[in-house]
Design a protein around this motif. Structure first.
Motif, mmCIF file in Angstrom:
data_model
loop_
_atom_site.group_PDB
_atom_site.id
_atom_site.type_symbol
_atom_site.label_atom_id
_atom_site.label_comp_id
_atom_site.label_asym_id
_atom_site.label_seq_id
_atom_site.Cartn_x
_atom_site.Cartn_y
_atom_site.Cartn_z
ATOM 1 N N LYS A 25 -15.688 -18.433 32.532
ATOM 2 C CA LYS A 25 -15.575 -16.972 32.584
ATOM 3 C C LYS A 25 -15.808 -16.478 34.017
ATOM 4 O O LYS A 25 -16.737 -16.917 34.684
ATOM 5 C CB LYS A 25 -16.641 -16.346 31.672
ATOM 6 C CG LYS A 25 -16.379 -16.542 30.211
ATOM 7 C CD LYS A 25 -17.295 -15.678 29.361
ATOM 8 C CE LYS A 25 -18.654 -16.317 29.192
ATOM 9 N NZ LYS A 25 -19.559 -15.574 28.329
ATOM 10 N N HIS A 26 -14.970 -15.523 34.430
ATOM 11 C CA HIS A 26 -15.140 -14.880 35.739
ATOM 12 C C HIS A 26 -15.000 -13.374 35.539
ATOM 13 O O HIS A 26 -14.354 -12.924 34.582
ATOM 14 C CB HIS A 26 -14.047 -15.319 36.719
ATOM 15 C CG HIS A 26 -13.892 -16.793 36.864
ATOM 16 N ND1 HIS A 26 -14.555 -17.509 37.830
ATOM 17 C CD2 HIS A 26 -13.156 -17.698 36.162
ATOM 18 C CE1 HIS A 26 -14.227 -18.796 37.722
ATOM 19 N NE2 HIS A 26 -13.377 -18.927 36.711
ATOM 20 N N THR A 27 -15.540 -12.593 36.489
ATOM 21 C CA THR A 27 -15.363 -11.141 36.423
ATOM 22 C C THR A 27 -13.874 -10.812 36.507
ATOM 23 O O THR A 27 -13.153 -11.374 37.338
ATOM 24 C CB THR A 27 -16.091 -10.466 37.612
ATOM 25 O OG1 THR A 27 -17.448 -10.873 37.555
ATOM 26 C CG2 THR A 27 -15.991 -8.960 37.557
ATOM 27 N N LEU A 28 -13.414 -9.894 35.654
ATOM 28 C CA LEU A 28 -12.011 -9.469 35.686
ATOM 29 C C LEU A 28 -11.746 -8.668 36.961
ATOM 30 O O LEU A 28 -12.368 -7.624 37.176
ATOM 31 C CB LEU A 28 -11.730 -8.583 34.457
ATOM 32 C CG LEU A 28 -10.385 -7.885 34.382
ATOM 33 C CD1 LEU A 28 -9.276 -8.867 34.050
ATOM 34 C CD2 LEU A 28 -10.414 -6.785 33.328
ATOM 35 N N PRO A 29 -10.871 -9.169 37.841
ATOM 36 C CA PRO A 29 -10.640 -8.430 39.088
ATOM 37 C C PRO A 29 -9.655 -7.282 38.885
ATOM 38 O O PRO A 29 -8.526 -7.314 39.348
ATOM 39 C CB PRO A 29 -10.080 -9.509 40.018
ATOM 40 C CG PRO A 29 -9.461 -10.521 39.123
ATOM 41 C CD PRO A 29 -10.098 -10.415 37.777
ATOM 42 N N ALA A 30 -10.126 -6.247 38.204
ATOM 43 C CA ALA A 30 -9.222 -5.149 37.849
ATOM 44 C C ALA A 30 -9.185 -4.088 38.939
ATOM 45 O O ALA A 30 -8.241 -3.315 39.036
ATOM 46 C CB ALA A 30 -9.660 -4.535 36.532
ATOM 47 N N GLY A 31 -10.217 -4.040 39.779
ATOM 48 C CA GLY A 31 -10.249 -3.049 40.853
ATOM 49 C C GLY A 31 -10.855 -3.703 42.088
ATOM 50 O O GLY A 31 -11.150 -4.906 42.074
ATOM 51 N N PHE A 32 -11.063 -2.920 43.130
ATOM 52 C CA PHE A 32 -11.481 -3.532 44.386
ATOM 53 C C PHE A 32 -12.914 -4.070 44.338
ATOM 54 O O PHE A 32 -13.215 -5.115 44.895
ATOM 55 C CB PHE A 32 -11.297 -2.542 45.535
ATOM 56 C CG PHE A 32 -9.841 -2.372 45.850
ATOM 57 C CD1 PHE A 32 -9.142 -3.338 46.579
ATOM 58 C CD2 PHE A 32 -9.137 -1.280 45.371
ATOM 59 C CE1 PHE A 32 -7.789 -3.211 46.826
ATOM 60 C CE2 PHE A 32 -7.787 -1.148 45.614
ATOM 61 C CZ PHE A 32 -7.104 -2.109 46.345
ATOM 62 N N VAL A 33 -13.813 -3.367 43.624
ATOM 63 C CA VAL A 33 -15.204 -3.825 43.558
ATOM 64 C C VAL A 33 -15.278 -5.152 42.804
ATOM 65 O O VAL A 33 -15.853 -6.141 43.286
ATOM 66 C CB VAL A 33 -16.097 -2.755 42.855
ATOM 67 C CG1 VAL A 33 -17.523 -3.254 42.755
ATOM 68 C CG2 VAL A 33 -16.042 -1.434 43.608
ATOM 69 N N SER A 34 -14.628 -5.196 41.638
ATOM 70 C CA SER A 34 -14.657 -6.427 40.848
ATOM 71 C C SER A 34 -13.893 -7.546 41.563
ATOM 72 O O SER A 34 -14.219 -8.720 41.419
ATOM 73 C CB SER A 34 -14.090 -6.190 39.452
ATOM 74 O OG SER A 34 -12.848 -5.546 39.526
ATOM 75 N N LEU A 35 -12.929 -7.171 42.375
ATOM 76 C CA LEU A 35 -12.177 -8.175 43.118
ATOM 77 C C LEU A 35 -13.078 -8.872 44.136
ATOM 78 O O LEU A 35 -13.036 -10.086 44.313
ATOM 79 C CB LEU A 35 -10.988 -7.506 43.819
ATOM 80 C CG LEU A 35 -10.129 -8.401 44.708
ATOM 81 C CD1 LEU A 35 -9.549 -9.558 43.902
ATOM 82 C CD2 LEU A 35 -9.003 -7.605 45.335
ATOM 83 N N LEU A 36 -13.930 -8.077 44.796
ATOM 84 C CA LEU A 36 -14.835 -8.665 45.787
ATOM 85 C C LEU A 36 -15.826 -9.606 45.131
ATOM 86 O O LEU A 36 -16.160 -10.653 45.668
ATOM 87 C CB LEU A 36 -15.594 -7.551 46.529
ATOM 88 C CG LEU A 36 -14.791 -6.752 47.539
ATOM 89 C CD1 LEU A 36 -15.645 -5.662 48.156
ATOM 90 C CD2 LEU A 36 -14.259 -7.682 48.641
ATOM 91 N N SER A 37 -16.298 -9.221 43.922
ATOM 92 C CA SER A 37 -17.374 -9.995 43.308
ATOM 93 C C SER A 37 -16.874 -11.167 42.453
ATOM 94 O O SER A 37 -17.634 -12.072 42.152
ATOM 95 C CB SER A 37 -18.252 -9.078 42.456
ATOM 96 O OG SER A 37 -17.480 -8.583 41.385
ATOM 97 N N THR A 38 -15.601 -11.163 42.086
ATOM 98 C CA THR A 38 -15.171 -12.216 41.146
ATOM 99 C C THR A 38 -15.203 -13.619 41.767
ATOM 100 O O THR A 38 -14.917 -13.797 42.960
ATOM 101 C CB THR A 38 -13.749 -11.948 40.597
ATOM 102 O OG1 THR A 38 -13.500 -12.858 39.532
ATOM 103 C CG2 THR A 38 -12.673 -12.128 41.650
ATOM 104 N N SER A 39 -15.561 -14.569 40.913
ATOM 105 C CA SER A 39 -15.566 -15.967 41.358
ATOM 106 C C SER A 39 -14.248 -16.650 40.994
ATOM 107 O O SER A 39 -14.119 -17.861 41.108
ATOM 108 C CB SER A 39 -16.732 -16.707 40.686
ATOM 109 O OG SER A 39 -16.643 -16.521 39.266
ATOM 110 N N LEU A 40 -13.265 -15.831 40.550
ATOM 111 C CA LEU A 40 -11.995 -16.427 40.093
ATOM 112 C C LEU A 40 -11.283 -17.155 41.221
ATOM 113 O O LEU A 40 -10.701 -18.203 41.027
ATOM 114 C CB LEU A 40 -11.087 -15.335 39.503
ATOM 115 C CG LEU A 40 -9.713 -15.785 39.041
ATOM 116 C CD1 LEU A 40 -9.824 -16.796 37.898
ATOM 117 C CD2 LEU A 40 -8.863 -14.598 38.593
#
Ligand SMILES: Cc1cc2nc3c(=O)[nH]c(=O)nc-3n(C[C@H](O)[C@H](O)[C@H](O)COP(=O)(O)OP(=O)(O)OC[C@H]3O[C@@H](n4cnc5c(N)ncnc54)[C@H](O)[C@@H]3O)c2cc1C
Length: 447
Positions: A98-113
């Motif tokens: 499981k990784h953070t869903l990179p749906a916006g810029f904040v989640s994109l920065l934090s995702t480990s995807l």
């Protein structure tokens, strides 16, 4: 012989969203309308099962807030009650992780995807998506367009997953890139809404509106064929019990296969031969409680899976309980066994909501649902390649459904084509046979 009571100006075949919406417009246009539905109840794929206080749509259903459908429903007078799902804190799942869903810029920065270069490419993609002119890429397949545009494989996989999420289609080699991009743009612009008490509220609202406009509705009545007169125009509908109903306009609001079987030798028959349906396997779960209240949404990246707690956004379960829809977007050539797919979906649920098995109130597996009757295909120019609501070869014959017309996808296409078909019927010049509706029973063809 058809009696006067069996003569109508318009007969609609199919009591799903498209048939019902068209019925309302035609009733408002003062046509004498009959709608027939082969099942015992109305609604087709928009039906909802009510059980133990839960409302189970047939698999995950979300109404696009920027599609034509919601405007049509409002124009008819339906109140849309529900909420936009919150995907903040949602997951993407890649290789079982499981990784953070990179749906916006904040989640994109934090995702480990993915790593830095893929993040930069995703940021550029998200920033540019809304500005793409989808009409210029209608004849490219999703695969061709994605491969040409993106260099990082993880970003390509993410975009393919977002296309699956928004169009339900898992057919990148067939689907028009223009249609896929347009649908994703709609989702990014205004998202979707999950409906309180399920899509049955739309069905019931449309039925009530149609009845109010004087439309006659008969369930458990199956059309067997559309009758064509000696000069090539429609004259009526033959029922499965061999009765004949006459009308000067027939609207087929069913699937391409049914439409092709009802009238032979039309372009619809040819279309039905190559149309590829969009299909999904669905696991619908009603739970006594949600084991992990924070995990409400997940999307598979390397596997075509969907998971969403619909009751987190809409009134679909009693207080404290939960309704979850899990799905696998089936590829056109997917030959996996139903049992195997069911197991895959259960395992996906284990990953997102471990402990769900102990909380089951209702569990329903639907191995192969037709989500939409036809993938908008690149080699047909996308939505432009779908059949038109007016069947030009046969005067008086019309079509509606999620495979008809050049506007929208899924229920949006059903509702948009229904409105266009109704408008075409209302504005069609009176045919000479029309004045005979009601007296057509004298025609030998109707004996
Ligand atoms: C799992 C799943 C998920 C979905 N998710 C979404 C979503 O999130 N968003 C969205 O917009 N859409 C979604 N859809 C699609 C949406 O449900 C359909 O596009 C819409 O309900 C289709 O309505 P329709 O009237 O065109 O067709 P249908 O609902 O298929 O209605 C056709 C009707 O015609 C009747 N009929 C057929 N043959 C005859 C005959 N010979 N005589 C009389 N009656 C006949 C059938 O019984 C049926 O009731 C989903 C569908 C599924 C299955």
């Amino acid at each position: 012989m058809a009696g006067k009571q069996d003569s109508y100006e318009v007969i609609i075949i199919g009591g799903g969203l498209s048939g019902l919406a068209a019925a309302v417009y035609l009733g408002r246009g003062k046509k004498r309308v009959l709608l027939i539905e082969q099942s015992h109840s109305l609604g087709g794929r928009a039906s909802t099962k009510q059980q133990d206080g839960f409302a189970l749509n047939l698999g995950p259903h979300a109404l696009y807030r920027s599609g034509p459908g919601i405007d049509i429903l409002s124009e008819i007078g339906l109140e849309i009650r529900g909420n936009v799902p919150n995907t903040a804190g949602g997951f993407v799942v890649n290789n079982g992780v499981k990784h953070t869903l990179p749906a916006g810029f904040v989640s994109l920065l934090s995702t480990s995807l993915f790593g830095v270069s893929a993040k930069v490419e995703t940021a550029k993609l998200l920033a540019s998506l809304a500005k793409i002119d989808s009409s210029t890429i209608n004849s490219l397949t999703v695969r061709e367009w994605v491969d040409a545009r993106l260099s990082n494989k993880p970003v390509r996989d993410l975009l393919l997953a977002l296309f699956r999420l928004t169009s339900y289609a898992n057919a990148p080699e067939l689907m028009s890139a223009g249609a896929a991009v347009e649908q994703l743009q709609k989702a990014l612009a205004k998202n979707v809404v999950y409906l309180d008490l399920g899509w049955q509220t739309l069905v019931d609202g449309l039925r009530d509106a149609a009845i109010k406009e004087g439309v006659e509705i008969r369930t458990a009545v199956k059309a067997e064929s559309v009758e064509i007169g000696s000069t090539g125009e429609v004259t009526g509908v033959r029922l499965a019990d061999n009765r004949l109903l006459t009308a000067s306009a027939i609207l087929m609001a069913s699937s391409p296969g049914v439409a092709a079987a009802l009238v032979k030798n039309t372009a619809v028959e040819e279309y039905a031969r190559y149309a590829a349906p969009i299909e999904a396997a669905c696991l619908d779960l009603a739970l006594s409680r949600l084991p992990d209240p924070r995990a409400s949404f997940a999307l598979g990246i390397d596997q075509p899976y969907y998971f969403s707690v619909h009751s987190a956004a809409a009134r679909l379960a009693p207080d404290g309980r939960a309704l979850i829809h899990i799905a696998k977007y089936l590829a056109p050539d997917d030959a996996g066994s139903a049992q195997g797919v069911e197991h895959e979906l259960e395992s996906f649920a284990d990953l997102i909501q471990p402990g769900w098995r102990k909380e089951i109130v209702i569990r329903r597996f639907l191995p192969r649902m037709v989500v939409s009757n036809a993938v908008p295909m690149a080699n047909r120019g996308g939505l432009q390649g779908r059949p038109k609501p007016v069947v030009s070869e046969i005067p008086g014959l019309y079509l509606a459904g999620d495979w008809v017309g050049d506007e929208g996808q899924l229920a949006d296409a059903s509702l948009a084509s229904a409105k266009k078909a109704a408008e075409a019927i209302l504005s069609a010049p009176l045919r000479s046979s029309e004045s005979r509706v009601g007296a057509a029973s004298g025609s030998p063809q109707f004996q």
